[in-house]
Design an enzyme around this catalytic site. Structure first.
Site, PDB file in Angstrom:
ATOM      1  N   PRO A 214       0.813  -1.123  -0.495  1.00 53.19           N
ATOM      2  CA  PRO A 214      -0.054  -0.190  -0.314  1.00 53.19           C
ATOM      3  C   PRO A 214       0.955   1.294  -0.294  1.00 53.19           C
ATOM      4  O   PRO A 214       0.649   2.672  -0.138  1.00 53.19           O
ATOM      5  CB  PRO A 214      -1.445  -0.128   1.217  1.00 53.19           C
ATOM      6  CG  PRO A 214      -0.009  -1.019   2.214  1.00 53.19           C
ATOM      7  CD  PRO A 214       0.601  -1.545   1.119  1.00 53.19           C
ATOM      8  N   PHE A 215       2.079   1.008   0.286  1.00 51.47           N
ATOM      9  CA  PHE A 215       2.907   2.152   0.537  1.00 51.47           C
ATOM     10  C   PHE A 215       4.514   2.361  -0.714  1.00 51.47           C
ATOM     11  O   PHE A 215       4.999   2.339  -0.162  1.00 51.47           O
ATOM     12  CB  PHE A 215       3.271   2.712   1.804  1.00 51.47           C
ATOM     13  CG  PHE A 215       2.552   2.426   2.597  1.00 51.47           C
ATOM     14  CD1 PHE A 215       1.287   4.571   2.503  1.00 51.47           C
ATOM     15  CD2 PHE A 215       1.587   2.080   3.944  1.00 51.47           C
ATOM     16  CE1 PHE A 215       1.003   4.568   3.643  1.00 51.47           C
ATOM     17  CE2 PHE A 215       0.761   2.239   4.475  1.00 51.47           C
ATOM     18  CZ  PHE A 215      -0.275   3.414   4.160  1.00 51.47           C
ATOM     19  N   SER A 216       3.331   1.674  -1.538  1.00 51.50           N
ATOM     20  CA  SER A 216       5.053   1.775  -3.353  1.00 51.50           C
ATOM     21  C   SER A 216       5.778   3.065  -4.000  1.00 51.50           C
ATOM     22  O   SER A 216       4.683   3.878  -3.286  1.00 51.50           O
ATOM     23  CB  SER A 216       4.425   1.026  -3.748  1.00 51.50           C
ATOM     24  OG  SER A 216       3.833  -0.587  -3.548  1.00 51.50           O
ATOM     25  N   GLU A 232       3.846  -0.145   5.113  1.00 53.09           N
ATOM     26  CA  GLU A 232       4.169   0.318   6.492  1.00 53.09           C
ATOM     27  C   GLU A 232       3.334   1.985   6.599  1.00 53.09           C
ATOM     28  O   GLU A 232       4.868   2.839   6.047  1.00 53.09           O
ATOM     29  CB  GLU A 232       5.405   0.642   7.558  1.00 53.09           C
ATOM     30  CG  GLU A 232       5.056   0.944   9.023  1.00 53.09           C
ATOM     31  CD  GLU A 232       6.234   0.228   9.440  1.00 53.09           C
ATOM     32  OE1 GLU A 232       6.614   0.246  11.080  1.00 53.09           O
ATOM     33  OE2 GLU A 232       7.684  -0.258   9.196  1.00 53.09           O
ATOM     34  N   LYS A 248       5.113  -4.129  13.678  1.00 52.12           N
ATOM     35  CA  LYS A 248       5.336  -5.451  14.508  1.00 52.12           C
ATOM     36  C   LYS A 248       4.834  -6.589  14.735  1.00 52.12           C
ATOM     37  O   LYS A 248       4.007  -6.791  15.602  1.00 52.12           O
ATOM     38  CB  LYS A 248       6.000  -4.619  16.133  1.00 52.12           C
ATOM     39  CG  LYS A 248       7.238  -4.222  15.693  1.00 52.12           C
ATOM     40  CD  LYS A 248       7.848  -4.869  15.829  1.00 52.12           C
ATOM     41  CE  LYS A 248       9.359  -3.853  15.552  1.00 52.12           C
ATOM     42  NZ  LYS A 248       9.794  -3.657  14.012  1.00 52.12           N
TER      43      LYS A 248
END
Length: 428
Positions: A214-216, A232, A248
């Site tokens: 989701p955070f490419s 993340e 984590k």
């Protein structure tokens, strides 16, 4: 003044690829892709910013103050990164380990051209430019013929720390924990290749395809590249609301649905993984409290399991309301580096891992993201990422895991190899 034009996009997935290919002609590129991952806090499916009108590039000395001045005077879209070594600006710390990449400690730019895609709706924002240029570029992008990547020859990746050396170092970390110097620490090791010639676009396409995180990010600053498949979020600001989502806890995916569900349940109920996550959640709560309105820090989700193509992850979500006396950059300065990549207590941990790690982290375990004109922002955590300096032909990726009193060094080593799997696959 930005010219803003809206377009309807019939095939958003294809258009994202066309945008990325078109962007390669520019010196500065930030391409952010959420890969349609279902997440509550997403503002865009895709963002592309290219071609710097202004920029800031600096080492860690006074870096946050310089960024604060740049952001507050520009009051425009800014895209760029914070490296892990900005810790040396925040605390009395140093970074003297080997650095094969030599990226600046901080880099942001104000793009001339910006594309924001959400569903089928595309917003194009150009700085000081006429409508004709927008239309010409849009036509050029739409006419690009996208062909799926063809993997070229691979490169030979080496491991900076051997298994034996890794176990020895983690054993030393456990001694620090038993001595009461720390409770938990993220310990990282590097994989690298020298004299490496790669096609960054092709490698990013492959990494993104097998990860769909989701955070490419595809980032380019001249000859320096980041190819990231990060799952993340570090920190997001929307109005007065701040959202942090530390990871984590990791377990592997399986093609067998029954085994996959077992792996997920095992992670959810693993006491060690939960303890790791809760410790970092507490640290993030404390970090956010420095700039929060009184009583506004809240844990919205604790130890929730999210599934990605490569792994299951345990993620918590912490929110706060920003006290209006603090600026957007103040929030970053008081929470950086992020808890999930350091440990608790943060300063003690950063000193210990600096002594035991063999490589300067640089952009790995830093953050990439953007500021909007109104001062909102969103930053990822740079993990599951390949870094490339085209000029000195050096490729690097690092992985880490959380060391706690319950850690078994051999198992931590296996977790690192699991996290390295996608990058190995892409490069070799």
């Amino acid at each position: 003044m930005r010219v803003s034009i809206h377009k309807h996009i019939a095939n958003p997935e294809q258009f994202k690829q066309q945008l990325l290919i078109w962007s390669q002609q520019f010196r500065e590129v930030v391409f952010l892709d959420s890969n349609s991952y279902p997440q509550e806090y997403s503002s865009f499916d895709c963002l592309l910013a290219v071609d710097a009108f202004t920029s800031i590039k600096t080492d860690y000395h006074n870096a946050f103050d310089d960024l604060k001045q740049y952001q507050s005077t520009t009051k425009d879209w800014l895209l760029g990164y914070l490296t892990y070594d900005l810790k040396n600006n925040v605390e009395d710390l140093k970074s003297s380990n080997f650095d094969g990449l030599n990226f600046p400690d901080l880099f942001f730019f104000q793009p001339k051209k910006l594309f924001l895609l959400k569903g089928n709706q595309l917003e194009i924002q150009y700085l000081f430019l006429c409508d004709d240029e927008v239309e010409e570029d849009f036509t050029a992008i739409s006419e690009i013929e996208y062909e799926p990547f063809v993997s070229l020859s691979g490169i030979e990746v080496q491991q900076r720390i051997s298994k034996e050396f890794y176990i020895e170092k983690v054993t030393k970390m456990l001694q620090h924990i038993h001595a009461g110097d720390m409770y938990e620490a993220n310990f990282c090791m590097e994989f690298f290749a020298e004299n490496a010639v790669i096609n960054p676009l092709e490698k990013f396409q492959k990494l993104n395809e097998i990860s769909q995180a989701p955070f490419s990010v595809f980032f380019k600053n001249n000859k320096q590249y980041l190819l990231s498949a990060s799952p993340e979020r570090y920190l997001k600001k929307v109005g007065e609301t701040l959202i942090s989502q530390p990871i984590k806890g990791t377990s592997k995916r399986s093609l067998d649905p029954v085994e996959d569900e077992k792996s997920k349940e095992y992670l959810e109920n693993d006491a060690k993984e939960r303890a790791e996550n809760i410790m970092i959640t507490d640290l993030v709560r404390n970090d956010l409290s420095h700039t929060a309105q009184k009583g506004s820090v809240e844990v919205v989700e604790l130890c929730k399991i999210y599934s990605f193509l490569q792994v299951h992850q345990m993620i918590s979500t912490i929110t706060s309301k920003l006290d209006p006396q603090y600026s957007p950059v103040d929030v970053l300065k008081t929470t950086f580096p992020m808890g999930s990549m350091t440990g608790a207590p943060k300063i003690s941990v950063m000193k210990i891992i600096e002594n035991l790690e063999e490589t300067k982290r640089g952009l790995y375990s830093g953050a990439v993201g953007y500021f909007t004109p109104s001062g909102d922002f969103d930053f990822n955590v740079v993990i599951r990422s390949i870094l490339y300096n085209q000029e000195n032909q050096y490729v690097s990726f690092s992985v880490g895991s959380a060391i706690t009193a319950q850690s078994i060094p051999e198992k931590e080593y296996e977790e690192c190899l699991l996290k390295a799997k996608a990058m190995h696959e892409v490069l070799e």
